[in-house]
Design an enzyme around this catalytic site. Sequence first.
Site, PDB file in Angstrom:
ATOM      1  N   GLU A 160      19.701 -27.457  -2.235  1.00 22.60           N
ATOM      2  CA  GLU A 160      20.529 -27.947  -1.130  1.00 22.60           C
ATOM      3  C   GLU A 160      21.644 -26.946  -0.896  1.00 22.60           C
ATOM      4  OE1 GLU A 160      19.777 -32.774  -1.615  1.00 22.60           O
ATOM      5  OE2 GLU A 160      21.802 -31.965  -1.836  1.00 22.60           O
ATOM      6  N   GLU A 201      32.809 -35.869   0.098  1.00 21.36           N
ATOM      7  CA  GLU A 201      32.816 -35.067  -1.128  1.00 21.36           C
ATOM      8  C   GLU A 201      34.020 -35.385  -2.008  1.00 21.36           C
ATOM      9  OE1 GLU A 201      30.117 -33.535  -1.038  1.00 21.36           O
ATOM     10  OE2 GLU A 201      29.719 -33.234   1.086  1.00 21.36           O
TER      11      GLU A 201
END
Lengths: 295, 295, 408, 408
Positions: free
Chosen positions: A59, A70
């Site tokens: 990824e 995040e």
Amino acid sequence: MAEDRRGDAGDDRSAGDPVADAFADGPAFVPYLAVGDPDYESSLAYVEALAEGGADVIELGLPFSEPIAEGPTIQNAVARALEAGMTPTRFFEFVEDLDVDVPLVCMTYYNLIYQFGSGQGPRPFVERAAEVGISGFVVPDLPAEEAGPLREACDEFGLHLISIVAPTTDKERLEKLVEVSSGYVYVQARLGVTGASSSVSDRTGESLARLSDVDLPKAVGFGISSGEQAATIVEAGADGIIVGSALVDIVAEGHERGESTEAVADRLETKARELKRGALDGYGRRTPAPEGTSD
Amino acid sequence: MAEDRRGDAGDDRSAGDPVADAFADGPAFVPYLAVGDPDYESSLAYVEALAEGGADVIELGLPFSEPIAEGPTIQNAVARALEAGMTPTRFFEFVEDLDVDVPLVCMTYYNLIYQFGSGQGPRPFVERAAEVGISGFVVPDLPAEEAGPLREACDEFGLHLISIVAPTTDKERLEKLVEVSSGYVYVQARLGVTGASSSVSDRTGESLARLSDVDLPKAVGFGISSGEQAATIVEAGADGIIVGSALVDIVAEGHERGESTEAVADRLETKARELKRGALDGYGRRTPAPEGTSD
Amino acid sequence: GKFGRYGGQYVPEALMPAIEELTDAYERYVLNNEDGFMDEFRRRIREFGGRPTPLQRADRLSERYDTEVYLKREDLLHGGAHKLNNALGQVLLAKYMGKERIIAETGAGQHGTATAMAAAHLDMPCEVYMGERDINRQRPNVFRMKINGSEVTPVTTGRGTLKEAISETMRDWATNVEDTHYVIGSVVGPHPFPKMVRDFQALISEEAREQAIERTGDLPDSVVACAGGGSNTMGAFHEFVGDGSVDLFAVEAGGSSLAVDEEEGVAPNSASLSTGSEGVLHGARTKLLQDHDGQIVESHSVSSGLDYAGVGPELAYLVDEGRVTPVNVDDDAAIEGFHRLSQEEGIIPALESAHALAYLHEQHEELGEVTVVNVSGRGDKDLESVIEETTRRDVPNAPDMSMFEGGL
Amino acid sequence: GKFGRYGGQYVPEALMPAIEELTDAYERYVLNNEDGFMDEFRRRIREFGGRPTPLQRADRLSERYDTEVYLKREDLLHGGAHKLNNALGQVLLAKYMGKERIIAETGAGQHGTATAMAAAHLDMPCEVYMGERDINRQRPNVFRMKINGSEVTPVTTGRGTLKEAISETMRDWATNVEDTHYVIGSVVGPHPFPKMVRDFQALISEEAREQAIERTGDLPDSVVACAGGGSNTMGAFHEFVGDGSVDLFAVEAGGSSLAVDEEEGVAPNSASLSTGSEGVLHGARTKLLQDHDGQIVESHSVSSGLDYAGVGPELAYLVDEGRVTPVNVDDDAAIEGFHRLSQEEGIIPALESAHALAYLHEQHEELGEVTVVNVSGRGDKDLESVIEETTRRDVPNAPDMSMFEGGL
């Protein structure tokens, strides 16, 4: 590297699909790095080290200025990459420059996909991604409800749209999700944001159980940082493990200490091996041992 | 020194009244000092120096913590005196200790008069003042409307209550004032508060004219600081001049510079002489020369 | 101009004509609504000031004390306190009287800011006297006055606090009395100020009485208000004075102790109703904090708005008559009251108002079933003081304030 | 959940169930008044918040501009700004939904303090995320939140300002979504937030419309409100949107320039309606300040409450439809507007609101005969900024501020 993924989600996608292939032969190890962290050249070396270390899918994070899903580790990585000049255009160049033999998934936020090509929607971005050999997308701020245009573009260019399934996702939502998903399912191991953690959530098994009817590989992410954790997750039934923050930590540490790119790349490769081995161990521990296990 | 002042305000008060006597023989010089400024002993010497310098009546300020009618000069003097321990009781001792041969008027605020003797009203204060030889009172925060009880006590003990007439005092109020007044009238030369000033207000003549029917000596105060000003005021028709701040300034200066009590007393006496002489000069300048002038 | 033995007009003769003129104007405009003065006042305090202020049931305090607690929310008035009721009334009156200039004194700055706002609103030049020490302690309020277009004049005499500022304003008034109106900030001073200020502030109880009846069907059993000079107190009490069933509690600042240090000339409290004696100060006969001789002693309170050695003469009278009960709470209790209302009701009260809330806390069992507490102002102005006073004490209900130990 | 092409729900899957639950609650409680939710909300915002706020004729501005200027006085709402309308509504809704905890983010602290007050009032634990740099610049607001019993959590990532705080709150929500409600502070974020916040804020225009008709016999010709995220804007506009004769002006922060520095990723303004382009941020598709790639640029305004790179999707829609006219004034004009209202009307406005007043000043001839300007908040919070910004500029209508050059 991109392969055609035409056809309905219900079809057998493994035929000639590198993502499907990656999950076909035992548990997949899916590492994540923010592209361009801490600079373009190092980042190339780091991604290649992961491939070397046994990654089955990688990824690649395309940095966005507001990474709301995040945790601090990846947030800081994104900030470093942006500071060093990473842009969507450079990202695609990066993918072209990359010398690896595993399927690549682009992980980014929807605004970057949407803006590429100036307001014509996600199609230009997907087209360009297909060109450089991206196999699919993970878009954390794009729930099933808003995924239509991107799904359409992905279908047009034969790319996967990988959905995230959260611990809070109920049966009804799961159906919606699966409808727009392909490639694999990103199973969020716990609530919260990305980030390494010392214990693996109890909710992982539960989540996997809920997904038992889903006819896509289940890769589990959020909080995996060691081979042992990887083993536990795979033992619980995961088809793959996704590891981001634990790897980004190594990049950050190397950057802070001023280590050479080679040294950091070595450590990344070592960590990758540990994680891949952990996944394989977990697979081996499953009782009854699943058919087709490699040892 | 106190004399009996029984009888109505309309009576001839000059018979045996030292205050009346002070005004009987040409213009009176009425200096003011805050008692106890900067300390008890010096203050005694200063008051005696004023007498020596030609004072006809002396206004002795009994310091009150909230001297709302005073300008900064006297305000600071009051603060110094309070700091040095001046109290109403000490004030009366001071008057007893004083060796001067002029009538003394106590200038203070009503709360001190009222509190002396613990809530029995002004009588105990007036009684004690009479005992030590005070001839009268000036109370800046006691207008005619509130003067009743003090006027009564003054009548009982034969003391004067000296009213202040302001530039804003109209005919109607003037009548009220005169009704409760005796001794002399304190003519406020200008609006505002006490304080030396370089020019004498135009309103003085106007005020004196309004008072022409009042059968009491008119002493003018507020802002007189030089012999020349004193002359102008007396020339304009005043029966006396009241000088405070200009004298207090000398005390303050001496205190700040650490001068000896004698040196300050000398300067006070000199200033007193200047002011007294100015008053006499002004008296002489009156045209046509009033009858009974001394030269 | 008297309330029994209290009140009066103990002012220099130079001011008496102005006081007579003001008395006349008060009677014509305020009492008799001449030229529609009161109509205009009521309209402006509604539209500019934000009246009526709510009477809010304090749910959590009601539960805590097992009684019905209602808060009269003067903290919501424009400027953040009840002060505007009076300031707007007087500046408007000065306009009706043809005055051309406004002066006022201020200690902590609340009355000064209210007057500056009212003067800006009504286009009147305004000068506010403020002790230099207070100026340094209350810079935000000084700044507010200045941006409202008022002049703020530092008073450097004495200790540079409220009492010097009062004296200085009196002096300005004595000098410029012909075209200038002195906006006294509380129910103190010579007649007609105590009555007039009370009448402007009585909107508080006029509304609260109606609101309480509307809400509960009946009069409250008690009304609690803090008392310094007493303007929010009389404002909160006035319309209830005739209602014999309503107990009225004037909560004074008990400071650190109720004793007076005669030697030092200091009262570590501002409890003139509870501990003071009769005397004459700032134009009126009333209850005062004074020494044996009659010198005014320095008062103290953690709340600068209560820090005054006198009190309105009408309150002194109502206390003597037994109609108002003077009570007090100390600095510690007030600080706790401040934190309690902030945490439990989401209202940060002025430290003044915190005294009323502290009394509620201490004596809620004596207050009957329905109590109205006047929240006279908001506490934004007090944040620095609260930090200082909280960190120097052991306040059981304060949040962790370690990051604020150096101030804001 | 869409306004034309704008709006939507661009949020992580983990939050979607909570968003669905909230949408359901919004429809039941807010839209259908289930369990009397809206009745309770209206009662509490009246009694606790002080609604209705006045619609005040600004006499001096009306004279100056030869037009009828009315000010909607949201500065008088509890807490000093319109923010409480929304915060109280959402905290109450969270209670109805059985949530046990409130989180919020805040930049300058206005939304944080409003949420902390509402949470204290309704007895809900509350945690507010705030960038560390903002914490250091806005200590009084931090202190207010803490004394209201809220936890204030510093966000140390990035530059430590609003955008990092938003991200951090999203993360908390993603972690604790099951028992926690995230009180978004403006008409932004995923559906149902833009609609729900607008509905809570619409009390402003509901009242203003009625008050204007009552006062002038007719609808106003125009309504002017500042626009950052746009909650006071939509609150002031909503009930007028159907009145075709009423012009609606959304005044954005022009900052120091309308240009965007792509190289630096900085827009020296916050004018996303005027200069932004379509994109997806914080859960919604709307107009954004972004670079060519879609990276969000750093916005700027002298007023921290307008300093945001996005704007409510409904405003973006109404601008595209031609119903709302996006306009802007620069920092200089806003500072002058601040001083003008302070001096001429005795109202110290928030710097946000000062933008609306500056637009009135610049374009009063275009606004028709009767204009309503929304004074969204009071300026006490901005005193330090005003000192700094006034002394660094040559502001023609500022008072002498030499004594404040070092700050308060």
